[in-house]
Design a protein around this motif. Structure first.
Motif, PDB file in Angstrom:
ATOM      1  N   ALA A  72       0.816  -1.218   0.000  1.00 18.68           N
ATOM      2  CA  ALA A  72       0.000   0.000   0.000  1.00 18.68           C
ATOM      3  C   ALA A  72       0.841   1.256   0.000  1.00 18.68           C
ATOM      4  CB  ALA A  72      -0.930   0.000   1.228  1.00 18.68           C
ATOM      5  N   TRP A  73       2.134   1.141   0.271  1.00 14.95           N
ATOM      6  CA  TRP A  73       2.975   2.342   0.360  1.00 14.95           C
ATOM      7  C   TRP A  73       3.166   2.951  -1.024  1.00 14.95           C
ATOM      8  CZ3 TRP A  73       4.528   5.549   3.884  1.00 14.95           C
ATOM      9  CH2 TRP A  73       5.604   6.395   3.616  1.00 14.95           C
ATOM     10  N   PRO A  74       2.756   4.211  -1.260  1.00 13.51           N
ATOM     11  CA  PRO A  74       2.778   4.771  -2.605  1.00 13.51           C
ATOM     12  C   PRO A  74       4.168   5.018  -3.135  1.00 13.51           C
ATOM     13  CG  PRO A  74       2.152   6.444  -0.994  1.00 13.51           C
ATOM     14  CD  PRO A  74       2.214   5.142  -0.275  1.00 13.51           C
ATOM     15  N   CYS A  75       5.165   5.119  -2.282  1.00 11.70           N
ATOM     16  CA  CYS A  75       6.506   5.385  -2.773  1.00 11.70           C
ATOM     17  C   CYS A  75       7.120   4.167  -3.441  1.00 11.70           C
ATOM     18  CB  CYS A  75       7.401   5.872  -1.641  1.00 11.70           C
ATOM     19  SG  CYS A  75       6.996   7.556  -1.101  1.00 11.70           S
ATOM     20  N   ALA A  76       6.383   3.059  -3.518  1.00 11.62           N
ATOM     21  CA  ALA A  76       6.920   1.910  -4.225  1.00 11.62           C
ATOM     22  C   ALA A  76       7.150   2.231  -5.689  1.00 11.62           C
ATOM     23  CB  ALA A  76       5.968   0.722  -4.073  1.00 11.62           C
ATOM     24  N   ALA A  77       6.334   3.161  -6.232  1.00 15.20           N
ATOM     25  CA  ALA A  77       6.490   3.559  -7.623  1.00 15.20           C
ATOM     26  C   ALA A  77       7.422   4.729  -7.788  1.00 15.20           C
ATOM     27  CB  ALA A  77       5.121   3.903  -8.217  1.00 15.20           C
ATOM     28  N   ALA A  78       7.971   5.242  -6.696  1.00 11.04           N
ATOM     29  CA  ALA A  78       8.828   6.410  -6.779  1.00 11.04           C
ATOM     30  C   ALA A  78      10.159   6.022  -7.372  1.00 11.04           C
ATOM     31  CB  ALA A  78       9.023   7.022  -5.386  1.00 11.04           C
ATOM     32  N   PRO A  79      10.778   6.915  -8.119  1.00  9.00           N
ATOM     33  CA  PRO A  79      12.050   6.593  -8.746  1.00  9.00           C
ATOM     34  C   PRO A  79      13.175   6.708  -7.749  1.00  9.00           C
ATOM     35  CG  PRO A  79      11.466   8.832  -9.219  1.00  9.00           C
ATOM     36  CD  PRO A  79      10.371   8.285  -8.389  1.00  9.00           C
ATOM     37  N   SER A  80      14.305   6.213  -8.160  1.00  6.84           N
ATOM     38  CA  SER A  80      15.493   6.413  -7.346  1.00  6.84           C
ATOM     39  C   SER A  80      15.937   7.853  -7.483  1.00  6.84           C
ATOM     40  CB  SER A  80      16.609   5.470  -7.820  1.00  6.84           C
ATOM     41  OG  SER A  80      16.916   5.712  -9.183  1.00  6.84           O
ATOM     42  N   GLY A  81      16.428   8.451  -6.422  1.00  5.79           N
ATOM     43  CA  GLY A  81      16.833   9.843  -6.463  1.00  5.79           C
ATOM     44  C   GLY A  81      15.842  10.711  -5.725  1.00  5.79           C
ATOM     45  N   ARG A  95      13.241  12.637  -7.202  1.00  5.34           N
ATOM     46  CA  ARG A  95      12.092  13.033  -8.012  1.00  5.34           C
ATOM     47  C   ARG A  95      11.108  11.874  -8.103  1.00  5.34           C
ATOM     48  NH1 ARG A  95      12.644  17.670 -11.113  1.00  5.34           N
ATOM     49  NH2 ARG A  95      14.728  18.582 -11.154  1.00  5.34           N
ATOM     50  N   PHE A  96       9.843  12.241  -8.311  1.00  7.44           N
ATOM     51  CA  PHE A  96       8.848  11.226  -8.599  1.00  7.44           C
ATOM     52  C   PHE A  96       9.044  10.740 -10.033  1.00  7.44           C
ATOM     53  CE2 PHE A  96       6.689  13.796  -5.290  1.00  7.44           C
ATOM     54  CZ  PHE A  96       6.471  12.792  -4.359  1.00  7.44           C
ATOM     55  N   SER A  97       8.550   9.548 -10.311  1.00  5.51           N
ATOM     56  CA  SER A  97       8.677   9.007 -11.663  1.00  5.51           C
ATOM     57  C   SER A  97       7.803   9.796 -12.622  1.00  5.51           C
ATOM     58  CB  SER A  97       8.270   7.534 -11.669  1.00  5.51           C
ATOM     59  OG  SER A  97       6.884   7.399 -11.383  1.00  5.51           O
ATOM     60  N   GLU A  98       8.237   9.860 -13.892  1.00  5.08           N
ATOM     61  CA  GLU A  98       7.490  10.611 -14.905  1.00  5.08           C
ATOM     62  C   GLU A  98       6.102  10.002 -15.117  1.00  5.08           C
ATOM     63  OE1 GLU A  98       9.642  11.040 -18.475  1.00  5.08           O
ATOM     64  OE2 GLU A  98      11.342  12.117 -17.566  1.00  5.08           O
ATOM     65  N   ALA A  99       6.001   8.696 -15.069  1.00  3.37           N
ATOM     66  CA  ALA A  99       4.692   8.057 -15.249  1.00  3.37           C
ATOM     67  C   ALA A  99       3.736   8.438 -14.137  1.00  3.37           C
ATOM     68  CB  ALA A  99       4.861   6.539 -15.314  1.00  3.37           C
ATOM     69  N   ARG A 100       4.258   8.525 -12.933  1.00  2.00           N
ATOM     70  CA  ARG A 100       3.408   8.892 -11.808  1.00  2.00           C
ATOM     71  C   ARG A 100       2.935  10.337 -11.907  1.00  2.00           C
ATOM     72  NH1 ARG A 100       5.386   8.052  -5.555  1.00  2.00           N
ATOM     73  NH2 ARG A 100       3.334   8.037  -4.552  1.00  2.00           N
ATOM     74  N   VAL A 101       3.846  11.252 -12.267  1.00  2.00           N
ATOM     75  CA  VAL A 101       3.476  12.654 -12.408  1.00  2.00           C
ATOM     76  C   VAL A 101       2.525  12.834 -13.581  1.00  2.00           C
ATOM     77  CG1 VAL A 101       4.371  14.962 -12.804  1.00  2.00           C
ATOM     78  CG2 VAL A 101       5.638  13.385 -11.342  1.00  2.00           C
ATOM     79  N   ALA A 102       2.750  12.106 -14.676  1.00  2.00           N
ATOM     80  CA  ALA A 102       1.840  12.197 -15.817  1.00  2.00           C
ATOM     81  C   ALA A 102       0.438  11.720 -15.444  1.00  2.00           C
ATOM     82  CB  ALA A 102       2.395  11.377 -16.979  1.00  2.00           C
ATOM     83  N   ARG A 103       0.348  10.696 -14.602  1.00  2.00           N
ATOM     84  CA  ARG A 103      -0.968  10.229 -14.149  1.00  2.00           C
ATOM     85  C   ARG A 103      -1.662  11.312 -13.325  1.00  2.00           C
ATOM     86  NH1 ARG A 103      -1.928   7.064  -9.552  1.00  2.00           N
ATOM     87  NH2 ARG A 103       0.322   6.654  -9.418  1.00  2.00           N
ATOM     88  N   VAL A 162       6.151  19.892 -10.042  1.00  3.08           N
ATOM     89  CA  VAL A 162       5.856  18.965  -8.947  1.00  3.08           C
ATOM     90  C   VAL A 162       6.945  19.128  -7.890  1.00  3.08           C
ATOM     91  CG1 VAL A 162       7.137  17.004  -9.892  1.00  3.08           C
ATOM     92  CG2 VAL A 162       5.177  16.588  -8.412  1.00  3.08           C
ATOM     93  N   SER A 163       6.566  18.905  -6.646  1.00  2.00           N
ATOM     94  CA  SER A 163       7.523  19.026  -5.551  1.00  2.00           C
ATOM     95  C   SER A 163       8.362  17.761  -5.445  1.00  2.00           C
ATOM     96  CB  SER A 163       6.790  19.282  -4.234  1.00  2.00           C
ATOM     97  OG  SER A 163       5.952  18.185  -3.919  1.00  2.00           O
ATOM     98  N   GLU A 164       9.517  17.900  -4.820  1.00  2.00           N
ATOM     99  CA  GLU A 164      10.382  16.745  -4.593  1.00  2.00           C
ATOM    100  C   GLU A 164       9.799  15.865  -3.488  1.00  2.00           C
ATOM    101  OE1 GLU A 164      14.139  18.302  -3.592  1.00  2.00           O
ATOM    102  OE2 GLU A 164      14.464  19.320  -5.513  1.00  2.00           O
ATOM    103  N   PRO A 165      10.047  14.574  -3.562  1.00  2.52           N
ATOM    104  CA  PRO A 165       9.549  13.711  -2.486  1.00  2.52           C
ATOM    105  C   PRO A 165      10.221  14.040  -1.160  1.00  2.52           C
ATOM    106  CG  PRO A 165      10.201  12.428  -4.413  1.00  2.52           C
ATOM    107  CD  PRO A 165      10.709  13.814  -4.625  1.00  2.52           C
ATOM    108  N   ALA A 166       9.422  14.166  -0.133  1.00  5.53           N
ATOM    109  CA  ALA A 166       9.952  14.416   1.201  1.00  5.53           C
ATOM    110  C   ALA A 166      10.266  13.089   1.887  1.00  5.53           C
ATOM    111  CB  ALA A 166       8.952  15.213   2.032  1.00  5.53           C
ATOM    112  N   CYS A 208      10.155  22.030 -12.252  1.00  6.77           N
ATOM    113  CA  CYS A 208       9.430  21.735 -13.484  1.00  6.77           C
ATOM    114  C   CYS A 208       9.858  20.376 -14.024  1.00  6.77           C
ATOM    115  CB  CYS A 208       9.702  22.827 -14.518  1.00  6.77           C
ATOM    116  SG  CYS A 208       8.721  22.660 -16.038  1.00  6.77           S
ATOM    117  N   VAL A 209       8.914  19.667 -14.645  1.00  6.16           N
ATOM    118  CA  VAL A 209       9.152  18.325 -15.162  1.00  6.16           C
ATOM    119  C   VAL A 209       8.803  18.314 -16.642  1.00  6.16           C
ATOM    120  CG1 VAL A 209       8.592  15.876 -14.948  1.00  6.16           C
ATOM    121  CG2 VAL A 209       8.609  17.333 -12.916  1.00  6.16           C
TER     122      VAL A 209
END
Length: 574
Positions: A14-23, A25-33, A75-79, A230-231
């Protein structure tokens, strides 16, 4: 032990950061969604007349967007886990639509009071810019992103569920006028009889749109660094490139005229060189740039350079053109323009305008070019000097202060070129003013926001960059159409029937180039009689009667001087 392992496995799914990229930033697919869900939400809202996230024309254009690039995406950076982010706006902070409005008050000095509470914190911030080529401010779409939210709980909050236990919450500006407020005035609306007269009321006016990129900070970060980036996404507008810093060092410390410390290492504006006795000159004040480094683009420097080159071509001397641009670290235009002052020196701007306007015969033509970000009430944002994301009194230039600085100006003509968003409030106040009889406002009439051209510069600046020294302002203004001039109450339209330097347009015989440069452009020496009579008029107390003998001598001198003065004025005018 087994139940504990099962609980940990369920939590990891259930943890949403499973789709988060390394680094960071959020993944482009996630931000596009997220961005696609936000656009669908705007299209499904059917663009209400008032109270929406965007003004209705822009909302309809965004809802019909099927081809071409979409809005720019921020989009903001992941905290870190357990940390939240907050969005700070120059004129307040964002809030959810339908939240209790903040009742604005004023303190003893007349400045608006700020809310005492803190803005709400979320897991992420999403911003969509429908018109990335327009000057700030202009309406933006801001969404809060909350994680670990069930579909039922998200929909109960009038928000948008995007899957993966993620919820998008639309935001509006919290410090704004009540959307249900009715104001008396002209226009469509119902009528009421009050005191025996018919009073028309305007429809509700919504001023709760967000007009600036927020400063997104981590709630637990004491440095308050900007976390919004910006992304570049496929199908959306490319990210604008900020203006590179002229030096790698950080921006110089905030320095005002009322401070005298070692950190104020920079020389202040040499105001004493602006006005000289027995001489009148053409003066100009240019204010341009963004509110922060992130929203200061190369086009701002290009607009400033275009207008500066036009002034120099029309005879304005370099020492009489005072430019205020962004901050010290971004004044890269100084290579071609000479000395450019940072826009953080608000007191220097106001002091210079006061000196030019209060000095007798100092300025013949006073030209102002304004290309700074503007709020919906017309307030200019100069620069976020203390980097807190909120426009403090020293960092904003309201319309009331600008008109006060130009009130009863002693210049022959004051030409205000407004190349920024929301010129309506300044237009309304200038038309009703009786204290600006020599002031003309030149603005755009096409849209509420100043847009850019294909070359990257402002259409307004590029148009006026073509003004030639022998061209009449009225002739250059009328054939095009999208530009208009606004006069103050009682201001004659003949103020535009001259060149920028004040030369007549239809003289017989026509003026030659050498004669135009000598008599009108740059600076001209004035007769001594003009100064003597002006000083006598300014220093004489009209309430204190003169003795009889002295009154006779003064009357004789004034009669003789008036005849000579009429002759000198006739020579000077012709």
């Amino acid at each position: 032990m087994a139940p504990l392992l099962l609980a940990l496995a369920a939590a990891s799914l259930a943890w949403p950061c499973a789709a988060a990229p390394s680094g960071n930033r959020f993944s482009e697919a996630r931000v596009a969604r997220w961005a696609a869900a936000a656009l669908r939400h705007v299209a499904a809202a059917q663009c209400p007349e008032r109270g929406g996230l965007l003004p209705r024309p822009q909302c309809q254009r965004l809802a019909r967007l099927s081809q071409g690039p979409g809005p720019a995406v921020y989009v903001s950076e992941p905290a870190r886990p357990g940390h939240k982010v907050r969005a700070l706006l120059p004129d307040g902070w964002g809030d959810r639509p339908g939240a209790p409005p903040f009742v604005a008050g004023r303190n003893q000095s007349g400045s608006p009071l700020r809310p005492t509470g803190a803005p709400s914190a979320q897991d992420a911030i999403l911003v969509l810019d429908p018109t990335p080529g327009a000057n700030f401010g202009h309406p933006l779409l801001l969404f809060y992103v909350d994680f670990h939210v069930s579909p039922r709980r998200c929909r109960s909050r009038d928000s948008l569920y995007v899957g993966g236990y993620e919820c998008l919450i639309p935001a509006q500006r919290s410090r704004c006028e009540n959307q249900l407020k009715r104001r008396p005035g002209r226009g469509k609306g119902r009528s009421q009889r009050s005191a025996g007269r018919i009073r028309r009321e305007e429809p509700p006016v919504g001023l709760c749109e967000i007009h600036f990129l927020p400063m997104v900070v981590v709630a637990q970060d004491p440095k308050h660094l900007q976390r919004l980036n910006c992304v570049d996404l496929r199908g959306y507008s490319p990210c604008p490139e900020p203006l590179p810093l002229a030096s790698s060092s950080s921006t110089a410390a905030y320095c005002e005229l009322n401070k005298n410390t070692r950190r104020c290492h920079r020389q202040q504006l040499p105001l004493y060189k602006s006005c000289r006795m027995y001489q009148t000159c053409d003066h100009a004040v240019l204010i341009a740039g963004g509110w922060q480094e992130q929203v200061t683009y190369p086009r701002h420097a290009q607009n400033l350079l275009l207008f500066y080159q036009m002034l120099r071509r029309n005879g304005f001397r370099q020492e009489h053109i005072k430019a205020f641009f962004a901050s010290e670290g971004q004044a890269s235009v100084t290579v071609e323009m000479g000395d450019v002052h940072p826009a953080t020196e608000k007191l220097a701007i106001r002091s210079h305008l006061a000196l030019v306007c209060r000095s007798l015969h100092c300025a013949d033509s006073l030209v102002l070019y304004l290309n700074s970000p503007a709020a919906s009430d017309g307030t200019m944002l100069l620069w976020d000097a203390n980097r807190n994301g909120i426009a403090d009194p020293k960092e904003r230039y309201p319309i009331s202060e600008l008109l006060a600085d130009l009130e009863s100006c002693n210049a022959r003509r004051v030409l205000l070129f407004l190349d920024q968003s929301y010129p309506g409030p300044l237009t309304k106040k200038l038309r009703a003013s009786r204290r600006h009889p020599n002031m003309v406002l030149i603005r755009s009439t096409t849209t509420t926001t100043a847009t850019t051209t294909a070359s990257g510069g402002s259409a307004f600046a590029e148009f006026w960059a073509g003004l030639q020294p022998d061209q009449c302002l009225l002739q250059h203004l009328l054939p095009v159409g999208p530009w208009s001039a606004v006069f103050g109450s009682g201001t004659p339209a003949q103020l535009l029937n001259v060149s920028l330097a004040g030369a007549p347009c239809h003289s017989v015989p026509p003026l030659g180039e050498e004669e135009r440069q000598r008599r009108y452009q740059g600076c001209q020496n004035l007769p001594t009689m003009l100064w003597i009579v002006a000083v006598q008029t300014a220093t004489q107390d009209p309430l204190k009667p003169l003795p009889a003998a002295r009154a006779k001598r003064s009357q004789a001198k004034l009669e003789t001087g008036s005849r000579d003065l009429k002759t000198l004025f006739r020579v000077y005018e012709n």
